[in-house]
Design an enzyme around this catalytic site. Sequence first.
Site, mmCIF file in Angstrom:
data_model
loop_
_atom_site.group_PDB
_atom_site.id
_atom_site.type_symbol
_atom_site.label_atom_id
_atom_site.label_comp_id
_atom_site.label_asym_id
_atom_site.label_seq_id
_atom_site.Cartn_x
_atom_site.Cartn_y
_atom_site.Cartn_z
ATOM 1 N N HIS A 118 -12.042 7.632 -48.149
ATOM 2 C CA HIS A 118 -11.590 8.454 -47.020
ATOM 3 C C HIS A 118 -10.892 9.685 -47.618
ATOM 4 O O HIS A 118 -10.319 9.603 -48.708
ATOM 5 C CB HIS A 118 -10.595 7.620 -46.216
ATOM 6 C CG HIS A 118 -10.172 8.191 -44.909
ATOM 7 N ND1 HIS A 118 -9.203 9.154 -44.803
ATOM 8 C CD2 HIS A 118 -10.566 7.923 -43.640
ATOM 9 C CE1 HIS A 118 -9.016 9.455 -43.534
ATOM 10 N NE2 HIS A 118 -9.838 8.722 -42.802
ATOM 11 N N ASP A 195 -6.438 1.427 -51.079
ATOM 12 C CA ASP A 195 -6.335 1.879 -49.695
ATOM 13 C C ASP A 195 -6.860 0.733 -48.835
ATOM 14 O O ASP A 195 -8.071 0.494 -48.773
ATOM 15 C CB ASP A 195 -7.171 3.151 -49.527
ATOM 16 C CG ASP A 195 -7.356 3.546 -48.071
ATOM 17 O OD1 ASP A 195 -6.897 2.798 -47.183
ATOM 18 O OD2 ASP A 195 -7.974 4.593 -47.829
ATOM 19 N N GLN A 198 -8.794 -0.284 -43.939
ATOM 20 C CA GLN A 198 -9.872 -0.949 -43.188
ATOM 21 C C GLN A 198 -10.006 -2.424 -43.549
ATOM 22 O O GLN A 198 -10.947 -3.079 -43.109
ATOM 23 C CB GLN A 198 -11.207 -0.240 -43.443
ATOM 24 C CG GLN A 198 -11.265 1.179 -42.930
ATOM 25 C CD GLN A 198 -11.210 1.265 -41.418
ATOM 26 O OE1 GLN A 198 -11.471 0.281 -40.712
ATOM 27 N NE2 GLN A 198 -10.870 2.427 -40.898
ATOM 28 N N LYS A 221 -4.291 0.354 -37.078
ATOM 29 C CA LYS A 221 -5.627 -0.226 -37.247
ATOM 30 C C LYS A 221 -5.566 -1.753 -37.249
ATOM 31 O O LYS A 221 -6.570 -2.425 -37.492
ATOM 32 C CB LYS A 221 -6.258 0.287 -38.541
ATOM 33 C CG LYS A 221 -6.592 1.785 -38.499
ATOM 34 C CD LYS A 221 -7.251 2.217 -39.777
ATOM 35 C CE LYS A 221 -7.269 3.720 -39.950
ATOM 36 N NZ LYS A 221 -8.209 4.421 -39.085
ATOM 37 N N CYS A 359 -14.261 11.416 -41.865
ATOM 38 C CA CYS A 359 -13.331 11.785 -42.953
ATOM 39 C C CYS A 359 -13.828 11.294 -44.301
ATOM 40 O O CYS A 359 -13.040 10.913 -45.175
ATOM 41 C CB CYS A 359 -11.920 11.257 -42.701
ATOM 42 S SG CYS A 359 -11.193 11.891 -41.207
#
Length: 401
Positions: A118, A195, A198, A221, A359
Amino acid sequence: MDIRSQFPLLNQTVYNKPLVYFDNAATTQKPQSVVDALCRYYTTLNSNIHRGAHYLAAQATEAYENTRKAVQRLINARQSNEIVFTRGTTESINLVASSFAQRYIGEGDEVIVSAMEHHSNIVPWQLACERHGAHLRVIPFSDEGVLDLVALEQLINERTRIVAVNHVSNTLGTINPIADIVRIAHSHQVPVLVDGAQAISHMAVDVQALDCDFYCFSGHKMYAPMGVGVMYGREKWLEEMPPYQGGGEMIKDVTFERTTYNELPFKFEAGTPSVGDVLGLQAAIDFMQQTGIDTIARQEQELTDYATRQLLEFDNIRIFGTAPHKTSVISFLLGNAHPYDVGTLLDKLGIAVRTGHHCTQPIMDRYGIPGTVRASFAVYNTREEVDILIAALRRIAPMLD
Ligand code: PLP
């Protein structure tokens, strides 16, 4: 109580059609318990934490610090002082990129990211590299969306200072082999930032088992309010890294000559945090634990498999991201139709998907496409909703030829 009925927002119509919400990778909807936690905070507890000597401040501080412990347990961090509250993944990565780089990155050094990041795990590192005269190196991925770990081995050298990769790609859905990446990086004494934006709502995350050095995610999220996120960092790094922002709460002593900093994690939490949102995060963790991460993962996997099978019955569909291990994200293109046109027509039929580059422009460049249509599922979605999407695509396909 059944899962879906805990989400009041889902029970509405848009353009006179029942809402089908398939934009969960952008943000999930919130259960009533999270909305109630926010409401309870502002109606019974609102006060500034850590500094007040009164009842409300003490109660709010306790609730805030209890959430830190809940996050520690959620990701199995060794200590609660390794959990720093931020505004979200973006701020968490910027914090590390800025502070870590200031301490450890210099002229001619290298930072490795992957080609499926991202923008928020690319640009902060580019900024850090520009500031310190360092260079960005990129791990490529295959057509299916699988990272090339042999290339990673070849990219790492004595100038590499950190590897920054996502746990799950928000565009391809690929679940990356973080433990293997960490093993490779650590064999060269290189730390790894993950990261987890997700991943956190789809699977159990154990930072000790992964052995990563930093793990970043956003509350919104994972069924929590917007405005709160987490930066997990291994204590030994956080102790050595300089503060990211200066202000109240992050100091021990201030004079005009010299300031000393507060202990962890407060050194990295300058100013008034979003206390209500942190308490909302606690309610979201409770929701996920009551529902069960296995139940969540199973339901999402079933929907993803079902939707993928249905989509593959179209003769002009292209799915981007077909890695053997993936989460509930399906990125696709229908014939030559522009993704934006598909998204707009689906919207008029009550179906919310995301269109564009998500993104992740380098992924689009990798495939030579302008963007995709992305449907992403959460635990409250149903097979019937997938059927509605498929019927809608059948209906609009001839209009876009
Ligand atoms: N990383 C990934 C993989 C994402 O999917 C996102 C958001 O879509 C982010 C980072 C940025 O998250 P936020 O906007 O909550 O800071």
